[in-house]
Design an enzyme around this catalytic site. Sequence first.
Site, PDB file in Angstrom:
ATOM      1  N   HIS A   1      -7.758  -5.356  -1.203  1.00  0.00           N
ATOM      2  CA  HIS A   1      -6.725  -4.663  -0.665  1.00  0.00           C
ATOM      3  C   HIS A   1      -5.998  -5.009   0.418  1.00  0.00           C
ATOM      4  O   HIS A   1      -4.265  -4.755   0.445  1.00  0.00           O
ATOM      5  CB  HIS A   1      -7.312  -2.371  -1.087  1.00  0.00           C
ATOM      6  CG  HIS A   1      -5.829  -1.918  -0.911  1.00  0.00           C
ATOM      7  ND1 HIS A   1      -4.979  -1.839  -1.953  1.00  0.00           N
ATOM      8  CD2 HIS A   1      -5.087  -1.194  -0.108  1.00  0.00           C
ATOM      9  CE1 HIS A   1      -3.751  -0.499  -1.659  1.00  0.00           C
ATOM     10  NE2 HIS A   1      -3.992  -0.345  -0.156  1.00  0.00           N
ATOM     11  N   ASP A   2      -6.612  -5.198   1.364  1.00  0.00           N
ATOM     12  CA  ASP A   2      -6.447  -5.413   2.467  1.00  0.00           C
ATOM     13  C   ASP A   2      -5.287  -6.816   2.536  1.00  0.00           C
ATOM     14  O   ASP A   2      -5.145  -7.471   3.211  1.00  0.00           O
ATOM     15  CB  ASP A   2      -6.855  -5.345   3.918  1.00  0.00           C
ATOM     16  CG  ASP A   2      -7.199  -4.646   3.921  1.00  0.00           C
ATOM     17  OD1 ASP A   2      -6.692  -3.070   3.847  1.00  0.00           O
ATOM     18  OD2 ASP A   2      -8.170  -3.823   5.692  1.00  0.00           O
TER      19      ASP A   2
ATOM     20  N   ASP B   1      -7.955  -6.046  -5.829  1.00  0.00           N
ATOM     21  CA  ASP B   1      -8.182  -4.675  -5.438  1.00  0.00           C
ATOM     22  C   ASP B   1      -8.657  -3.245  -6.447  1.00  0.00           C
ATOM     23  O   ASP B   1      -8.952  -3.187  -7.058  1.00  0.00           O
ATOM     24  CB  ASP B   1      -6.777  -4.205  -5.290  1.00  0.00           C
ATOM     25  CG  ASP B   1      -6.132  -3.416  -4.358  1.00  0.00           C
ATOM     26  OD1 ASP B   1      -6.962  -2.337  -4.085  1.00  0.00           O
ATOM     27  OD2 ASP B   1      -4.826  -3.068  -4.257  1.00  0.00           O
TER      28      ASP B   1
ATOM     29  N   ARG C   1     -12.685   6.823   8.573  1.00  0.00           N
ATOM     30  CA  ARG C   1     -12.470   5.620   8.268  1.00  0.00           C
ATOM     31  C   ARG C   1     -13.236   4.762   8.226  1.00  0.00           C
ATOM     32  O   ARG C   1     -13.193   3.569   7.518  1.00  0.00           O
ATOM     33  CB  ARG C   1     -11.916   5.225   9.531  1.00  0.00           C
ATOM     34  CG  ARG C   1     -11.466   3.991  10.210  1.00  0.00           C
ATOM     35  CD  ARG C   1      -9.814   3.733   8.932  1.00  0.00           C
ATOM     36  NE  ARG C   1      -8.854   2.095   9.240  1.00  0.00           N
ATOM     37  CZ  ARG C   1      -7.943   2.181   8.603  1.00  0.00           C
ATOM     38  NH1 ARG C   1      -7.501   2.559   8.030  1.00  0.00           N
ATOM     39  NH2 ARG C   1      -7.605   0.804   9.390  1.00  0.00           N
TER      40      ARG C   1
ATOM     41  N   SER D   1       0.869  -1.557   0.072  1.00  0.00           N
ATOM     42  CA  SER D   1      -0.323  -0.049  -0.070  1.00  0.00           C
ATOM     43  C   SER D   1       0.811   1.365  -0.271  1.00  0.00           C
ATOM     44  O   SER D   1       1.586   1.232  -0.558  1.00  0.00           O
ATOM     45  CB  SER D   1      -1.203   0.020   1.106  1.00  0.00           C
ATOM     46  OG  SER D   1      -1.832   1.120   0.940  1.00  0.00           O
TER      47      SER D   1
END
Length: 340
Positions: free
Chosen positions: A318-319, A289, A208, A147
Amino acid sequence: MNLASHPDLSSESDRSGALEDVLHWGPRFPLHHGGSIEPLRLGWRLAGRAGAPVVLALGGISAHRRVFDPQQARAGWWPELAGPAAALDSDRVRVLGVDYVGASGESSGPVAGGEFASISSYDQAEALRLLLDHLHIGALRAIVGASYGGMVALAFAERYPERVEQLLIISAAEHTHPMATAWRSVQRRIVRFALQLGRPAEGLELARALAMATYRSPQEFAERFAQPPRLEQGRFVFPVEEYLLSRGRDYAARYLPEAFLCLSESIDLHAVDARRIGVPTTAVAVLEDQLVPIADMRALAARLPRARLCEISSRYGHDAFLRESSALRPIFECLYGEPW
């Protein structure tokens, strides 16, 4: 390299034998986008087998210098991938972690209610160069960057190719995709609006929560949150809503809104020239992603002079770099031999 003999490494080791300190660099530290930091502070931690080659591990904007902690798993930001006998094996290499400049750790960064300069991935790279000089590390065995950390790794390799033998980049490209910038721009607007209202923590919670919806894949959300909503105090509450807001509250309890603004912007300012990065690079792309599309990772690998591309599939999107230890372990083997 005998780290123990270096006078700047006089801080005591913690219970795991790791060395941890803060570099103070007194002269003016000029920034890529203008302005400067005076003095620069950079928090760092070095853990693993003494005398082993050093690998720098860099994660997302909420990552920090404690990459792993075998005695307290939740203290490290990468417990699934780093540590003894893990994919990033601290029995075979020494793992260096840092607090990003502009973050909420021990490095130079904003304070509550204050302003801070715009930070580039090149600024992070320059701070890392100063740290390597301070630690008498001539060249890193590798930088593993995921990232935002992958962006910093690319910037470092472009500027200082002689200081790193290879890169392992996960979900990071030459520049950010406009759709990802669109999502992050809204997140930053939410936080700034909340700051104006005097409710910074609530703004960061919402930002968030929105970010979490972009980190994971639609497939995962469909599997986990397909249940019907429940009625609470006259309004419907959806399972996915509860999850996102819970993650937002956890994040806001330990992260400074101003630091989030700084590093979120730094992601969207990121731009390097892959053609100038001659360091052997293993690039890892995640098919699901949403933030770094597969096309961008393929384009990066095509423009890098010495690159190989590994594509994996993960419901974590993405994680994936935080969760997919089984898929990533064989890829990480490139760290323990000669660069391919």
